[in-house]
Design a protein around this motif. Structure first.
Motif, PDB file in Angstrom:
ATOM      1  N   LEU A   2       1.131   6.581  -4.425  1.00 23.51           N
ATOM      2  CA  LEU A   2       2.284   5.763  -4.058  1.00 23.51           C
ATOM      3  C   LEU A   2       2.001   5.145  -2.691  1.00 23.51           C
ATOM      4  O   LEU A   2       1.632   5.861  -1.754  1.00 23.51           O
ATOM      5  CB  LEU A   2       3.533   6.632  -3.971  1.00 23.51           C
ATOM      6  N   ALA A   3       2.159   3.831  -2.585  1.00 28.30           N
ATOM      7  CA  ALA A   3       1.884   3.193  -1.294  1.00 28.30           C
ATOM      8  C   ALA A   3       2.943   2.157  -0.952  1.00 28.30           C
ATOM      9  O   ALA A   3       3.347   1.356  -1.795  1.00 28.30           O
ATOM     10  CB  ALA A   3       0.502   2.527  -1.331  1.00 28.30           C
ATOM     11  N   CYS A   4       3.410   2.202   0.314  1.00 33.55           N
ATOM     12  CA  CYS A   4       4.257   1.123   0.844  1.00 33.55           C
ATOM     13  C   CYS A   4       3.412   0.403   1.873  1.00 33.55           C
ATOM     14  O   CYS A   4       2.771   1.048   2.703  1.00 33.55           O
ATOM     15  CB  CYS A   4       5.453   1.666   1.607  1.00 33.55           C
ATOM     16  N   ARG A   5       3.401  -0.921   1.800  1.00 31.11           N
ATOM     17  CA  ARG A   5       2.617  -1.658   2.786  1.00 31.11           C
ATOM     18  C   ARG A   5       3.497  -2.655   3.514  1.00 31.11           C
ATOM     19  O   ARG A   5       4.100  -3.514   2.895  1.00 31.11           O
ATOM     20  CB  ARG A   5       1.489  -2.410   2.110  1.00 31.11           C
ATOM     21  N   GLU A   6       3.559  -2.480   4.837  1.00 30.17           N
ATOM     22  CA  GLU A   6       4.219  -3.459   5.706  1.00 30.17           C
ATOM     23  C   GLU A   6       5.639  -3.774   5.251  1.00 30.17           C
ATOM     24  O   GLU A   6       6.063  -4.927   5.258  1.00 30.17           O
ATOM     25  CB  GLU A   6       3.403  -4.781   5.715  1.00 30.17           C
ATOM     26  N   VAL A   7       6.391  -2.750   4.815  1.00 29.56           N
ATOM     27  CA  VAL A   7       7.731  -2.988   4.281  1.00 29.56           C
ATOM     28  C   VAL A   7       8.710  -3.262   5.425  1.00 29.56           C
ATOM     29  O   VAL A   7       8.783  -2.498   6.392  1.00 29.56           O
ATOM     30  CB  VAL A   7       8.214  -1.781   3.451  1.00 29.56           C
ATOM     31  N   ILE A  15      17.124  -4.772  12.303  1.00 26.23           N
ATOM     32  CA  ILE A  15      15.941  -4.487  11.503  1.00 26.23           C
ATOM     33  C   ILE A  15      15.967  -2.999  11.188  1.00 26.23           C
ATOM     34  O   ILE A  15      15.836  -2.157  12.072  1.00 26.23           O
ATOM     35  CB  ILE A  15      14.661  -4.879  12.251  1.00 26.23           C
ATOM     36  N   ALA A  16      16.196  -2.673   9.898  1.00 25.69           N
ATOM     37  CA  ALA A  16      16.334  -1.270   9.514  1.00 25.69           C
ATOM     38  C   ALA A  16      14.970  -0.639   9.285  1.00 25.69           C
ATOM     39  O   ALA A  16      14.741   0.511   9.646  1.00 25.69           O
ATOM     40  CB  ALA A  16      17.193  -1.148   8.260  1.00 25.69           C
ATOM     41  N   VAL A  17      14.065  -1.386   8.658  1.00 23.72           N
ATOM     42  CA  VAL A  17      12.717  -0.893   8.415  1.00 23.72           C
ATOM     43  C   VAL A  17      11.770  -1.964   8.931  1.00 23.72           C
ATOM     44  O   VAL A  17      11.912  -3.144   8.605  1.00 23.72           O
ATOM     45  CB  VAL A  17      12.470  -0.627   6.907  1.00 23.72           C
ATOM     46  N   ASP A  18      10.790  -1.527   9.768  1.00 24.38           N
ATOM     47  CA  ASP A  18       9.960  -2.492  10.475  1.00 24.38           C
ATOM     48  C   ASP A  18       8.488  -2.256  10.114  1.00 24.38           C
ATOM     49  O   ASP A  18       7.870  -1.337  10.625  1.00 24.38           O
ATOM     50  CB  ASP A  18      10.204  -2.298  11.991  1.00 24.38           C
ATOM     51  N   ARG A  19       7.948  -3.059   9.233  1.00 26.08           N
ATOM     52  CA  ARG A  19       6.541  -2.999   8.809  1.00 26.08           C
ATOM     53  C   ARG A  19       6.086  -1.560   8.544  1.00 26.08           C
ATOM     54  O   ARG A  19       5.094  -1.103   9.098  1.00 26.08           O
ATOM     55  CB  ARG A  19       5.658  -3.677   9.866  1.00 26.08           C
ATOM     56  N   ALA A  20       6.825  -0.856   7.720  1.00 27.87           N
ATOM     57  CA  ALA A  20       6.496   0.549   7.452  1.00 27.87           C
ATOM     58  C   ALA A  20       5.395   0.637   6.401  1.00 27.87           C
ATOM     59  O   ALA A  20       5.473  -0.014   5.362  1.00 27.87           O
ATOM     60  CB  ALA A  20       7.732   1.294   6.973  1.00 27.87           C
ATOM     61  N   THR A  21       4.382   1.439   6.705  1.00 31.28           N
ATOM     62  CA  THR A  21       3.290   1.652   5.763  1.00 31.28           C
ATOM     63  C   THR A  21       3.102   3.148   5.585  1.00 31.28           C
ATOM     64  O   THR A  21       3.020   3.880   6.574  1.00 31.28           O
ATOM     65  CB  THR A  21       1.995   1.025   6.310  1.00 31.28           C
ATOM     66  N   LEU A  22       3.112   3.593   4.330  1.00 33.40           N
ATOM     67  CA  LEU A  22       2.810   5.013   4.090  1.00 33.40           C
ATOM     68  C   LEU A  22       2.210   5.185   2.712  1.00 33.40           C
ATOM     69  O   LEU A  22       2.352   4.341   1.827  1.00 33.40           O
ATOM     70  CB  LEU A  22       4.051   5.896   4.284  1.00 33.40           C
ATOM     71  N   GLU A  23       1.493   6.304   2.548  1.00 26.83           N
ATOM     72  CA  GLU A  23       0.836   6.588   1.271  1.00 26.83           C
ATOM     73  C   GLU A  23       1.027   8.061   0.932  1.00 26.83           C
ATOM     74  O   GLU A  23       0.995   8.904   1.829  1.00 26.83           O
ATOM     75  CB  GLU A  23      -0.674   6.330   1.387  1.00 26.83           C
ATOM     76  N   GLN A  51      16.912  -1.368  -3.042  1.00 25.69           N
ATOM     77  CA  GLN A  51      17.023  -2.310  -1.932  1.00 25.69           C
ATOM     78  C   GLN A  51      15.785  -3.196  -1.965  1.00 25.69           C
ATOM     79  O   GLN A  51      14.670  -2.691  -2.033  1.00 25.69           O
ATOM     80  CB  GLN A  51      17.102  -1.531  -0.608  1.00 25.69           C
ATOM     81  N   ARG A  52      15.992  -4.515  -1.964  1.00 25.30           N
ATOM     82  CA  ARG A  52      14.859  -5.435  -1.918  1.00 25.30           C
ATOM     83  C   ARG A  52      14.328  -5.522  -0.494  1.00 25.30           C
ATOM     84  O   ARG A  52      15.098  -5.759   0.423  1.00 25.30           O
ATOM     85  CB  ARG A  52      15.320  -6.840  -2.305  1.00 25.30           C
ATOM     86  N   PRO A  53      13.008  -5.355  -0.293  1.00 20.81           N
ATOM     87  CA  PRO A  53      12.473  -5.558   1.056  1.00 20.81           C
ATOM     88  C   PRO A  53      12.368  -7.053   1.368  1.00 20.81           C
ATOM     89  O   PRO A  53      12.197  -7.863   0.457  1.00 20.81           O
ATOM     90  CB  PRO A  53      11.085  -4.924   0.975  1.00 20.81           C
ATOM     91  N   ASP A  54      12.484  -7.400   2.659  1.00 20.60           N
ATOM     92  CA  ASP A  54      12.295  -8.802   3.039  1.00 20.60           C
ATOM     93  C   ASP A  54      10.813  -9.170   2.960  1.00 20.60           C
ATOM     94  O   ASP A  54      10.454 -10.278   2.603  1.00 20.60           O
ATOM     95  CB  ASP A  54      12.793  -9.042   4.476  1.00 20.60           C
ATOM     96  N   HIS A  55       9.970  -8.218   3.356  1.00 23.65           N
ATOM     97  CA  HIS A  55       8.520  -8.408   3.289  1.00 23.65           C
ATOM     98  C   HIS A  55       7.909  -7.111   2.813  1.00 23.65           C
ATOM     99  O   HIS A  55       8.551  -6.064   2.851  1.00 23.65           O
ATOM    100  CB  HIS A  55       7.939  -8.730   4.675  1.00 23.65           C
ATOM    101  N   GLY A  56       6.627  -7.194   2.430  1.00 24.32           N
ATOM    102  CA  GLY A  56       5.890  -5.987   2.125  1.00 24.32           C
ATOM    103  C   GLY A  56       5.890  -5.673   0.649  1.00 24.32           C
ATOM    104  O   GLY A  56       6.570  -6.347  -0.141  1.00 24.32           O
ATOM    105  N   SER A  57       5.123  -4.644   0.278  1.00 20.77           N
ATOM    106  CA  SER A  57       4.986  -4.335  -1.141  1.00 20.77           C
ATOM    107  C   SER A  57       5.014  -2.829  -1.362  1.00 20.77           C
ATOM    108  O   SER A  57       4.746  -2.046  -0.462  1.00 20.77           O
ATOM    109  CB  SER A  57       3.668  -4.905  -1.670  1.00 20.77           C
TER     110      SER A  57
END
Lengths: 341, 546
Positions: A2-7, A15-23, A51-57
């Motif tokens: 499972l990976a979040c990139r730059e969310v 800004i609730a979540v700021d370019r969060a990346t985790l695996e 929740q839809r992120p504004d950026h990231g995947s």
């Protein structure tokens, strides 16, 4: 994996979540810790698809699922206050997800029984939600989340609503269930002890950003930054210098291998110990009883530190103490706040 | 003394006696008189009039029409109101507060005003270029307009307090948007929907003014037929028999509803008062909000705007001619007094009726809130009956009953008394929840802070209750101003109220009479809307049931 990139998620100006990346690797339990309101729950909602992120995947085993609706993701989310369905009994709550897969009624009943056994509530099928205690609700919520065998189990402060003793009982219980199922999990909490006890690897979040990660031992022994050190329970923080292989924290000197310079030294419990042969002259300010022994607050000049001691020393007692450099973490010196005035 | 039940004992009985005697004499006694008129003749039981209903296809047709138009109106109301309710409960958007307050306005508008507005909208010369007078469509449209507020208020309150995470939990468990709604949201909202549906059904089943004015001679509900038999054909036994039929229907609805309420009493939905609304995030959500709320505003706004516009229309231009004509005595004899006198009458009746409803209603509310026990629950149910009973039945009952032992039929108090009976449930419903809510915690808190009981009452109970009482008074005033059904029975020709005057103008031919009806309706609309918007500002949180 499972990976979040730059969310990134923002609500208006915030800004609730700021370019969060985790695996999180398959079969591992990832912990996500941070103070209340740091964006942990929002990040979970993004991963769950609520929740839809504004950026990231968000990717799962390499496939981008950022746009997938929540029901199409192979993830389970256990909510903070459980969100159990009040109009359904325990069995119907646990079997809820099975209504949307082609599971036969008999199969669903069997699965409900199996899950209630797993969470330690055998025979609770026809109980109403209202009649359950907090701990029982927590277990039902866990069983409900596990019912569809999600590939990833996400838990948002799963023990947050319970009182301390129940929490202490349930932490090893959760650990047991995770390893029994071999599930991949992401465990969100503001309580670092809980995260360290449950997770294989922990991510630290602050102000919407992931500020560090590592195994519980790595994080505890060397927090990524001073703020994290404070959050994990380090204290006090004193000005320190390193020169000629020696660390000077103002009231004591200890051997240190590291580059010379000015630092902020964060001390965790054990950094100062009572030692009759120690070089530090300290006065007991007060003593608090804890489960096994006492916690004394020692005054050393301007600094106050906590030490553990088997005996209750009365306030005003003078004691000798020593510094243990293995329990100190150094960070680049912070500009003194008092000089700003 | 038990602090939570201060009204037991002799003082409690004395306070109970006033509302009990009032409702006994001005509500139960008239209804009983109808029963006797319908089922006896010269003191002997006589089921003749009831048999007459069964043997006359026209009357059976009216009963059938009453039923199916109520079903159709209720279903249509739900179809229009539920999507808008969803948008208003789940989303935050610009102007939401206003829309929520404005939705309530149609509900309290006088039936005569609503009917006149639909006459202006759907009649000849309307902006749609249609003539739907004397068609079922005009009746259904007016019923939807009227009752949307019931659904938005009742279901909306439940919906916005429903934790959105329940639906989200369902989504993460594999339910699609629709499945989550079907399996979680809908079952939890069902009690509120059933409650709203029963109220709407009750209102449309007993619809009078709307059907009388928009339905012409082709369409009549039982309510209209009772009025026609009693006042035009002077067949009192038949009218009484029809009233009985009506009462049976209404009682059936109320009993069914009470049964349902009892059954779901043990199933408490988990409600949280947290803010649950959020801004619409996707274009799909924005479209949904715009379409449903926009549609609602259009449906509710169009008739009222058209009514106001047409009241100002003079020939090809606009002017105040119709309003100026209100002060003149009409030569053609449509009204026996100048319309401004009707306005004065209405305001005077409304003041007296409000005072009566407040006095009786507050005593009754105190008994219900503070006394507790089985008797007070029965009393509670009894007090709700006037809400379910048709106004025409009540007016008819007044006409039949109130000549003895005291002949009130020529008294100037007769109309305010009838209005007060109709308005009392509103006063009770707005004050009882407030009285109950201050009972425990606040009072204990004040006492712990050192306030003696009398001071607690003065400092805690009284300010909260007086605000609730003001809200109740506002409703009572609006109800009295617009009351038409009961008034149409007991009004004296020389003392018409505004709704009666409007009805008389509508019954007369000529553009000038229509113009006056439109002008008076517009005035009445403005007064009522003003009262309701003022009430909305006084409301204490979400407590109170209207």
């Amino acid at each position: 994996m499972l990976a979040c990139r730059e969310v990134t998620v923002s609500f208006g100006e915030t800004i609730a979540v700021d370019r969060a990346t985790l695996e999180v690797n398959i079969g591992r339990v990832g912990g996500l810790i941070g103070p209340s309101g740091c964006g942990k729950s929002t990040l979970l909602r993004v991963i769950a698809g609520l929740q839809r992120p504004d950026h990231g995947s968000i990717t799962w085993n390499g496939a981008d699922i950022t746009a997938a609706p929540p029901h199409a993701r192979p993830f389970g989310l256990m909510f903070q206050d459980y969100a159990l369905f009040p109009h359904l009994d325990v069995a119907a709550n646990v079997a809820f997800a099975l209504r949307f897969s082609d599971t036969s009624r008999a199969e669903a009943n069997r699965r409900v029984g199996e899950l209630l056994d797993l969470v330690g509530l055998p025979g609770y099928e026809s109980r109403t939600i209202d009649g359950l205690s907090g701990g029982e609700q927590q277990r039902v919520a866990l069983a409900r989340t596990l019912a569809p065998s999600p590939d990833v189990l996400m838990l948002d402060e799963p023990l947050g609503a319970l009182d301390r003793s129940l929490r202490d009982d349930l932490v090893p219980e959760m650990r047991r269930i995770f390893s029994a199922l071999g599930t991949t999990a992401l465990y969100v909490t503001h309580d670092h002890d809980e995260a360290f006890a449950v997770a294989d690897g922990v991510f630290v979040m602050r102000d919407g950003a992931i500020v560090g990660h590592g195994s519980p031992a790595q994080l505890w022994e060397r927090p990524p930054d001073l703020e994290t050190a404070r959050f994990l329970g380090y204290g006090p923080v004193v000005a320190a210098t390193v020169s000629n292989g020696r660390l000077d924290v103002g009231f004591a000197v200890a051997p240190w291998s590291g580059p010379a310079g000015s630092y902020s030294a964060a001390m965790r419990p054990g950094a100062v110990v009572i030692d009759p042969d120690g070089a530090i002259d300290a006065v007991v300010a007060d003593a608090t009883y804890t489960k096994d022994g006492y916690e004394l607050r020692l005054e050393i000049g301007e600094t106050t530190v906590a030490v553990r001691c088997p005996d209750r020393l009365p306030a005003g007692t003078r004691v000798r103490a020593a510094v243990d450099p293995d329990h100190i973490a150094l960070y680049p010196a912070q500009p003194s706040t008092s000089s700003d005035v | 003394m038990d602090r939570d039940r201060p009204l037991t004992g002799v003082a409690g009985l004395a306070i109970l006696a006033v509302p009990a005697l009032f409702l006994g004499y001005f509500f139960l006694y008239p209804l009983a008189s109808i029963l006797i008129t319908g089922l006896t003749s010269d003191g002997v039981p006589d089921l003749g009039p009831l048999g007459e209903i069964a043997s006359r296809p026209r009357l059976l047709g009216i009963a059938w029409f009453t039923l199916w138009q109520a079903v159709a109106s209720t279903l249509l109301t739900l179809v229009v109101a539920l999507p808008a309710t969803a948008a208003l409960s789940r989303y935050e958007f610009w102007g939401k507060r206003f829309v929520r307050a404005a939705v309530t306005v149609p509900f309290v508008l006088p039936t005569v005003v609503v009917a006149t507005a639909f006459l202006a909208l759907l009649g000849p010369g309307g902006p749609l270029g249609l003539d739907l007078r004397r068609s079922i469509w005009a009746i259904l449209a007016a019923h939807v307009f009227y009752n949307v507020a019931v659904v938005v208020r009742t279901v909306g309150t439940a919906w916005e307090r429903l934790d959105p995470r329940l639906e989200e939990a369902a989504r993460t468990l594999g339910a699609t948007r629709w499945n989550a709604f079907r399996a979680v949201t809908w079952p939890l909202l069902r009690p509120a929907v059933v409650s709203a549906t029963s109220i709407v059904f009750l209102f449309t089943f007993t619809s009078f003014g709307v059907v009388l004015i928009l339905g012409g001679l082709e369409y009549a509900t039982l309510e209209v037929e009772i009025w026609r038999q009693a006042t035009a054909l002077i067949d009192l036994p038949l009218a009484a028999a029809l009233s009985l039929l009506q009462l049976v229907g209404v009682t059936g609805i109320l009993v069914g509803y009470a049964r349902y309420q009892q059954r779901r009493a043990h199933e408490l939905p988990l409600l949280s008062a947290r803010a649950t609304a959020r801004r619409p995030a996707t274009w799909r959500e924005r479209g949904f909000v715009a379409a449903t709320v926009g549609g609602l505003v259009a449906i509710l706004g169009a008739p009222l705007v058209v009514l106001a516009e047409r009241s100002l229309r003079v020939g090809d231009g606009h002017g105040l001619t119709h309003y100026r004509a209100l002060a003149e005595l009409d030569e053609a004899g449509a009204a026996f007094v100048p319309p401004t006198t009707a306005i004065g009458n209405s305001l005077w009746f409304a003041v007296v009726a409000t005072a009566l409803a407040l006095a009786v209603g507050l005593l009754a509310a105190a008994v219900i809130a503070y006394r507790g026990g089985r008797a007070s629950r029965w009393f509670d149910a009894l007090l709700m009956l006037p809400l379910g009973t048709s106004a025409v039945t009540l007016g008819f009952g007044f006409l039949v009953a109130l000549d003895a032992p005291i002949d009130l039929r020529t008294s100037a108090l007769l109309i305010p008394l009838a209005h007060a009976v109709v308005a009392i449930p509103f006063v009770v419903r707005t004050t009882v929840p407030i009285m109950r809510s201050v009972r425990h915690r606040l009072r204990e808190a004040a006492a712990v802070l050192g306030a003696p009981p009398r001071a607690v009452w003065r400092l805690v109970d009284l300010p909260l209750i007086s605000r609730a009482a003001l809200v109740g008074a506002g409703f009572a005033f609006a109800v009295s101003l617009g009351e038409f059904g009961a008034t149409s029975f007991i009004v004296r020709p020389d003392r018409p109220t505004i709704p009666i005057a409007i009805f008389r103008f509508l019954g007369q031919p000529g553009a000038q009479n229509l113009g006056r009806a439109l002008a008076m309706s517009t005035l009445l609309m403005l007064i009522t809307a003003g009262a309701i918007l003022a009430i909305d500002r006084l409301r204490v949180g979400h407590l109170g049931e209207f």
